[in-house]
Design a protein around this motif. Structure first.
Motif, PDB file in Angstrom:
ATOM      1  N   ARG A   1       0.657  -1.042   0.110  1.00 16.11           N
ATOM      2  CA  ARG A   1      -0.215  -0.045  -0.029  1.00 16.11           C
ATOM      3  C   ARG A   1       0.905   1.370   0.023  1.00 16.11           C
ATOM      4  O   ARG A   1       0.605   2.217  -0.611  1.00 16.11           O
ATOM      5  N   LEU A   2       2.028   1.113   0.711  1.00 18.11           N
ATOM      6  CA  LEU A   2       2.848   2.352   0.709  1.00 18.11           C
ATOM      7  C   LEU A   2       3.331   2.795  -0.757  1.00 18.11           C
ATOM      8  O   LEU A   2       3.303   3.893  -1.255  1.00 18.11           O
ATOM      9  N   GLN A   3       3.621   1.866  -1.571  1.00 18.78           N
ATOM     10  CA  GLN A   3       3.893   2.067  -2.931  1.00 18.78           C
ATOM     11  C   GLN A   3       2.808   2.657  -3.816  1.00 18.78           C
ATOM     12  O   GLN A   3       3.091   3.421  -4.751  1.00 18.78           O
ATOM     13  N   LEU A   4       1.613   2.126  -3.525  1.00 17.15           N
ATOM     14  CA  LEU A   4       0.329   2.621  -4.137  1.00 17.15           C
ATOM     15  C   LEU A   4       0.133   3.981  -3.768  1.00 17.15           C
ATOM     16  O   LEU A   4       0.029   4.779  -4.755  1.00 17.15           O
ATOM     17  N   GLY A   5       0.520   4.268  -2.418  1.00 21.07           N
ATOM     18  CA  GLY A   5       0.350   5.870  -1.937  1.00 21.07           C
ATOM     19  C   GLY A   5       1.404   6.788  -2.726  1.00 21.07           C
ATOM     20  O   GLY A   5       1.125   7.883  -3.417  1.00 21.07           O
TER      21      GLY A   5
ATOM     22  N   ILE B   1      -3.399   0.473 -11.462  1.00 24.71           N
ATOM     23  CA  ILE B   1      -2.294   0.297 -10.444  1.00 24.71           C
ATOM     24  C   ILE B   1      -2.938  -0.081  -9.162  1.00 24.71           C
ATOM     25  O   ILE B   1      -3.848   0.751  -8.768  1.00 24.71           O
ATOM     26  N   TYR B   2      -2.604  -1.040  -8.584  1.00 26.43           N
ATOM     27  CA  TYR B   2      -3.245  -1.679  -7.315  1.00 26.43           C
ATOM     28  C   TYR B   2      -2.194  -2.326  -6.371  1.00 26.43           C
ATOM     29  O   TYR B   2      -1.170  -2.684  -6.961  1.00 26.43           O
ATOM     30  N   SER B   3      -2.625  -2.433  -5.149  1.00 27.40           N
ATOM     31  CA  SER B   3      -2.001  -3.311  -4.269  1.00 27.40           C
ATOM     32  C   SER B   3      -3.122  -4.213  -3.738  1.00 27.40           C
ATOM     33  O   SER B   3      -4.047  -3.447  -3.558  1.00 27.40           O
TER      34      SER B   3
ATOM     35  N   SER C   1       7.695   9.134   1.463  1.00 24.74           N
ATOM     36  CA  SER C   1       8.489   8.143   0.586  1.00 24.74           C
ATOM     37  C   SER C   1       8.418   9.110  -0.810  1.00 24.74           C
ATOM     38  O   SER C   1       7.357   9.873  -0.935  1.00 24.74           O
ATOM     39  N   ARG C   2       9.164   8.509  -1.703  1.00 24.12           N
ATOM     40  CA  ARG C   2       8.939   9.204  -2.954  1.00 24.12           C
ATOM     41  C   ARG C   2       8.922   8.063  -3.987  1.00 24.12           C
ATOM     42  O   ARG C   2       9.527   7.006  -3.945  1.00 24.12           O
ATOM     43  N   TRP C   3       8.298   8.329  -5.082  1.00 21.67           N
ATOM     44  CA  TRP C   3       7.992   7.391  -6.306  1.00 21.67           C
ATOM     45  C   TRP C   3       9.438   7.399  -7.080  1.00 21.67           C
ATOM     46  O   TRP C   3       9.699   8.392  -7.724  1.00 21.67           O
TER      47      TRP C   3
END
Length: 284
Positions: free
Chosen positions: A84-88, A125-127, A160-162
């Motif tokens: 979920r962190l990556q999705l955010g 794009i999902y988690s 966090s950064r993408w």
């Protein structure tokens, strides 16, 4: 994360898309989405996530035309992020780059963000929500279209950064427009061996292997008995399904032929077509 995308299951691994402008598409997939270029040619390029594995192939056909509405073909392909962190982080990235999204949803089994590439090819794009929290009854999984909590998702990733697609991201599923749901169901269940895990009235079906919420989605939202896109139209050329082993490949080919579904064996590659003309590459 790859519990449902390994060699004990049947699942989607790659997709080839036809686009109108290769340079425009490269800018989107590389600079907005965060894919890497694996191989580049004059009229095509291959994109990767981990730097080694092909995931998306983009091809610019001669005399290419824009997508015609209300046809069979791709509804969306879905990139599964590890958490979920990556999705955010992805949502924050899209917001910062001011790229439009179509919306988002909490499906009870996953959280998803929807958008389109410059050629209107749909992307999710999902988690996944932890599979222990999925609700099953009579071998059917419960899914819904609840509102996505955008603010909470963004707050999870505020520090966090993408930095592009995480290396363990994969294609999680594909969702297709078909022209007849019952005929498509026969092909995917009796031909390819998927299980029906959810039915959305008489308009959509969700299929999986190994107890996933879905590897394949099918719908008739573009209409019943509609035709496929022209060959030179933007859209999906084919997608790839991975089978567990050579024995499963032989069994699947024999099953498809017995049911009178088309099997194309050429240059040591195997393809089939579903009942709506969607081309599928079969691999081990």
């Amino acid at each position: 994360m790859k519990k449902f995308h390994n060699k004990s299951n049947i699942y989607v691994t790659q997709i080839e898309l036809k686009v109108e402008d290769l340079k425009r598409s490269l800018d989107f997939y590389k600079n907005i989405m965060g894919f890497k270029v694996l191989e580049e040619k004059e009229n095509s390029l291959i994109l990767t996530i981990d730097g080694l594995t092909p995931v998306i192939t983009l091809k610019q056909p001669k005399d290419v035309i824009k997508k015609i509405p209300k046809r069979t073909g791709l509804y969306h392909f879905a990139i599964l992020l590890p958490n979920r962190l990556q999705l955010g982080s992805f949502l924050k990235n899209i917001k910062e780059k001011k790229y439009p999204i179509l919306g988002g949803a909490n499906h009870e089994v996953s959280e998803a963000i929807y958008l389109q590439d410059p050629d209107d090819n749909g992307i999710e794009i999902y988690s996944d929500i932890d599979s222990s929290k999925w609700i099953w009854e009579d071998k059917k999984v419960q899914m819904s279209n609840s509102l996505l909590d955008y603010e909470d998702l963004l707050s999870q990733s505020e520090n966090s950064r993408w930095n592009g697609m995480p290396e363990d991201a994969i294609i999680g599923h594909i969702h297709l427009h078909v022209d007849n749901l019952e005929k498509a169901k026969d092909f995917y269940v009796n031909g390819l061996g998927f299980d029906v895990v959810m039915e959305m009235g008489k308009s959509a079906l969700f299929l999986s292997s190994g107890g996933y919420h879905h590897h394949i989605g099918l719908n008739i939202w573009n209409g019943i008995d509609v035709g496929p896109l022209p060959q030179n139209s933007v859209g999906m050329e084919y997608y790839t399904i991975k089978l567990p082993n050579e024995d499963m490949m032989k069994e699947t080919i024999n099953r498809l032929k017995k049911l009178n579904y088309k099997v194309i064996e050429k240059d040591k590659k195997v393809y089939t077509k579903d009942t709506s003309g969607n081309l599928i590459k079969l691999e081990v």
